[in-house]
Design an enzyme around this catalytic site. Sequence first.
Site, PDB file in Angstrom:
ATOM      1  N   ARG A  59      63.839  72.473  11.432  1.00 34.03           N
ATOM      2  CA  ARG A  59      64.283  71.084  11.315  1.00 34.03           C
ATOM      3  C   ARG A  59      64.886  70.564  12.617  1.00 34.03           C
ATOM      4  NH1 ARG A  59      64.235  69.185   6.107  1.00 34.03           N
ATOM      5  NH2 ARG A  59      64.094  70.798   4.510  1.00 34.03           N
ATOM      6  N   ASP A 132      58.100  65.339   2.255  1.00 39.93           N
ATOM      7  CA  ASP A 132      59.374  65.736   1.681  1.00 39.93           C
ATOM      8  C   ASP A 132      59.449  67.224   1.328  1.00 39.93           C
ATOM      9  OD1 ASP A 132      61.910  65.411   0.557  1.00 39.93           O
ATOM     10  OD2 ASP A 132      61.140  64.829  -1.389  1.00 39.93           O
ATOM     11  N   CYS A 189      78.758  45.914   6.341  1.00 38.76           N
ATOM     12  CA  CYS A 189      78.654  46.134   4.884  1.00 38.76           C
ATOM     13  C   CYS A 189      79.026  47.564   4.519  1.00 38.76           C
ATOM     14  CB  CYS A 189      77.233  45.836   4.425  1.00 38.76           C
ATOM     15  SG  CYS A 189      76.968  46.101   2.652  1.00 38.76           S
ATOM     16  N   CYS A 192      77.701  50.380  -0.414  1.00 41.34           N
ATOM     17  CA  CYS A 192      77.265  51.686  -0.919  1.00 41.34           C
ATOM     18  C   CYS A 192      78.424  52.677  -0.946  1.00 41.34           C
ATOM     19  CB  CYS A 192      76.114  52.228  -0.071  1.00 41.34           C
ATOM     20  SG  CYS A 192      76.474  52.442   1.683  1.00 41.34           S
TER      21      CYS A 192
END
EC number: 1.17.99.6
Length: 317
Positions: A59, A132, A189, A192
């Site tokens: 990765r 994925d 913002c 979330c």
Amino acid sequence: MNQLSSLSSRQIKEKALELGFHKVGIAAATFTDTQAQRLQAWLALGYHADMEWMGNPNRQNIKLVMPEARSLICVALNYYTEHQRPEGNEYGKISRYGWGRDYHKVMQKKLKALSIWLQSLGEGIETKYYVDTGPIQDKVWAQQAGIGWIAKNGNVITREYGSWVFLGEILTNLELTPDTPHTEHCGTCTRCIESCPTDAITQPFIVDANRCIAYHTIENRDEKLPENIAENMQGWVAGCDICQDVCPWNQRFATTTDVEEFQPYPGNIAPKLIELATITNEKWDKQFTASALRRIKPQMLQRNARANLEASRQPRE
């Protein structure tokens, strides 16, 4: 193969759109030290919980995945449908990504077709594709390829579809013209972060899986969920969309997908918690055929549903 570069970049994007992908971009197969260090820091904090595969060295270096790779062709597929979950504590909540057919199957079919076509452009062209499932930082590469940006909740947001997209990539030894990396547009913002009932977003752009409802409902194989998770699941039994549902980009730009396979299977929008709490292997097999939710085994669904039922019986202060 350099003589194919500019021509192939344009052709590849046209072909990807023709095959049904909604966005496509290209990134050079060079992984920076900064990208590797961010992943290492996240792993060092233990925020990957027991997802040990996140520590795969591949990765952190795309060349370990495919030494010959010169470019990545990154794609996105919109999966949003107009359906809405009903109100009521009796219903379990399933993340939108799992409402219809397994996205791995849908994406892999299109990526395979694109890879075969790509190899037909000339001899010696190599490809390797992932959805994925490989040791690829797909969100990082999607941003590098100009698909969208990694948001404060860790998801990739696109201007056209919000974060309701699946990501995939093809590695190739072709040296293609890369796109400009996407800039970040979350601004000030913090909806979330503020809306997460378990405080899983520890700071902007950093998510702790140990606190994440999606992680615990899908990946946690323990017989019992942690108390702080079980008490704050708000009906979720398979994934969690809270941080996506409150996102202004999603509220403003969500667009119904044209991919028929992503339309919800019966029972996935409004499952009854009481039924999931006692779901049998046979009922599970029937309800989640060809579904990405098959990763959530029957006993896990039972556990998740029961945790919600128990939490709903607890008096609120």
